[in-house]
Design a protein around this motif. Sequence first.
Motif, short mmCIF file in Angstrom:
data_model
loop_
_atom_site.label_atom_id
_atom_site.label_comp_id
_atom_site.label_asym_id
_atom_site.label_seq_id
_atom_site.Cartn_x
_atom_site.Cartn_y
_atom_site.Cartn_z
N ILE A 9 0.85 -1.20 0.00
CA ILE A 9 0.00 0.00 0.00
C ILE A 9 0.88 1.25 0.00
N TYR A 10 0.74 2.04 -1.07
CA TYR A 10 1.52 3.26 -1.23
C TYR A 10 0.57 4.43 -1.41
N GLU A 11 1.16 5.62 -1.61
CA GLU A 11 0.36 6.81 -1.94
C GLU A 11 -0.59 6.47 -3.09
N GLY A 12 -1.78 7.02 -3.07
CA GLY A 12 -2.76 6.73 -4.10
C GLY A 12 -3.96 6.02 -3.46
N ILE A 13 -4.72 5.34 -4.30
CA ILE A 13 -5.90 4.65 -3.79
C ILE A 13 -5.80 3.16 -4.12
N SER A 14 -5.84 2.34 -3.09
CA SER A 14 -5.83 0.88 -3.27
C SER A 14 -7.26 0.39 -3.13
N GLU A 15 -7.65 -0.51 -4.03
CA GLU A 15 -9.00 -1.08 -3.93
C GLU A 15 -8.95 -2.34 -3.08
N VAL A 16 -9.65 -2.30 -1.97
CA VAL A 16 -9.67 -3.44 -1.05
C VAL A 16 -11.13 -3.77 -0.73
N ILE A 17 -11.33 -4.88 -0.04
CA ILE A 17 -12.69 -5.17 0.44
C ILE A 17 -12.72 -4.90 1.94
N PHE A 18 -13.60 -3.98 2.33
CA PHE A 18 -13.76 -3.67 3.76
C PHE A 18 -14.75 -4.65 4.36
N THR A 19 -14.34 -5.32 5.43
CA THR A 19 -15.31 -6.07 6.22
C THR A 19 -15.58 -5.28 7.50
N THR A 20 -16.86 -5.24 7.85
CA THR A 20 -17.30 -4.53 9.06
C THR A 20 -18.36 -5.40 9.73
N ILE A 21 -18.81 -4.97 10.91
CA ILE A 21 -19.82 -5.76 11.62
C ILE A 21 -20.86 -4.82 12.22
N SER A 22 -22.13 -5.19 12.12
CA SER A 22 -23.20 -4.33 12.64
C SER A 22 -23.31 -4.50 14.16
N HIS A 23 -24.08 -3.61 14.78
CA HIS A 23 -24.22 -3.72 16.25
C HIS A 23 -24.97 -5.00 16.63
N LYS A 24 -25.65 -5.60 15.65
CA LYS A 24 -26.31 -6.89 15.93
C LYS A 24 -25.38 -8.07 15.64
N GLY A 25 -24.16 -7.76 15.19
CA GLY A 25 -23.17 -8.82 14.96
C GLY A 25 -23.21 -9.41 13.56
N ILE A 26 -23.88 -8.69 12.62
CA ILE A 26 -23.96 -9.22 11.24
C ILE A 26 -22.81 -8.63 10.41
N PRO A 27 -21.96 -9.51 9.83
CA PRO A 27 -20.81 -9.00 9.06
C PRO A 27 -21.24 -8.48 7.69
N ASN A 28 -20.47 -7.57 7.15
CA ASN A 28 -20.70 -7.05 5.80
C ASN A 28 -19.35 -6.91 5.09
N ALA A 29 -19.39 -7.05 3.77
CA ALA A 29 -18.17 -6.90 2.97
C ALA A 29 -18.50 -6.03 1.76
N ALA A 30 -17.65 -5.05 1.46
CA ALA A 30 -17.88 -4.16 0.31
C ALA A 30 -16.55 -3.58 -0.14
N PRO A 31 -16.39 -3.35 -1.46
CA PRO A 31 -15.14 -2.76 -1.93
C PRO A 31 -15.06 -1.29 -1.53
N ILE A 32 -13.89 -0.90 -1.09
CA ILE A 32 -13.66 0.49 -0.65
C ILE A 32 -12.29 0.91 -1.17
N GLY A 33 -12.19 2.17 -1.55
CA GLY A 33 -10.89 2.73 -1.93
C GLY A 33 -10.14 3.17 -0.68
N LEU A 34 -8.99 2.56 -0.48
CA LEU A 34 -8.16 2.90 0.69
C LEU A 34 -7.17 3.98 0.24
N HIS A 35 -7.37 5.19 0.76
CA HIS A 35 -6.54 6.32 0.34
C HIS A 35 -5.30 6.41 1.22
N MET A 36 -4.16 6.68 0.59
CA MET A 36 -2.98 7.05 1.38
C MET A 36 -2.45 8.35 0.82
N LYS A 37 -2.38 9.35 1.69
CA LYS A 37 -1.94 10.68 1.26
C LYS A 37 -1.11 11.27 2.39
#
Lengths: 189, 189
Positions: A9-37
């Motif tokens: 991961i360098y300067e610029g935007i890397s395309e990754v998949i973000f996994t997160t979890i809801s307050h009810k404990g349900i996981p989610n996955a979605a592509p997100i641009g990871l910015h480094m500046k």
Amino acid sequence: MIDIEEFGIYEGISEVIFTTISHKGIPNAAPIGLHMKNGKLFARIYNSKTLDNILSNPVACANIVDDPVLFVRSALSDIEPGKIEFIEGFPVLKEAMGWIIFDCRCQKGENISVVDLSTIKSKISRRTIKPINRGFNSVIEAAIHATRYVVFKEQKYLEHIDYYNIIVQKCGGRREKEAMKLLYDLIRS
Amino acid sequence: MIDIEEFGIYEGISEVIFTTISHKGIPNAAPIGLHMKNGKLFARIYNSKTLDNILSNPVACANIVDDPVLFVRSALSDIEPGKIEFIEGFPVLKEAMGWIIFDCRCQKGENISVVDLSTIKSKISRRTIKPINRGFNSVIEAAIHATRYVVFKEQKYLEHIDYYNIIVQKCGGRREKEAMKLLYDLIRS
């Protein structure tokens, strides 16, 4: 101390998949641009399940992936539960080449929020050698246009998708062709 | 026995840099699409220095690279001699993640020749983890359009290049931006 450059991961935007979890404990996955500046890591996240999850539980995992089918599925649908494993209660993708779990600090905007990221924990599972494949790259572009198409339903996005599909059919391998088939199925459903 | 899949090469077309050597011993480097179809490896090569070299000395090396500047330079200009090393008298790229030297069997065509490839020798120097970068991918697309632009001088190729340049400036890192600068310098010169 996690060295982010070890993850490619360098300067610029890397395309990754973000996994997160809801307050009810349900996981989610979605592509997100990871910015480094200027050495700072952040994401710009539209109102979405990912943002809701981060707002209620300010943790996110950036999964570095190399499977085009997984990328398309996370962009347009839900990842199958079998693809997810839990690390200390937090969801990560089993097939990721590596992942980084971040602490999130969210500056909420009306449509888009800026989420500052600080590393907590990370893992590299797999390093590869892989030649450039224009078919793989075209699946990613098509998937990005597809996420816009499903929201705005504008013809121009379909035209972009069809353009990239020609490259996928010419240059892609089996997984790239499967990914495009899935993409068309998901935007038509 | 060389296992081509160990190099991340599957069905479809992989973009690699072919190094070849002329009968006078002058090395050349150029991007070539490495086709794999029904388990057979081949390249379709337009009349070029690469083809001349293969016709006089039927050996070629497929270099798997991850540097966008190297890719652009090989597409539009000559690689600096310092970037090349010789393995048993044959040129390969020092910075390649890996390379495969092939014996070539050429079916000469008028404009394009089909070159069947059989593996002779190979090396993997480096495996990496690297997230998807749309900037990197866009440099590759721009470079392919640039090779067409320098031959045909048609405006449509420039428009494609400019389109990809926007993505490079948005998503690319330092090397991707350098590569685009070099690309514009080389097509304007």
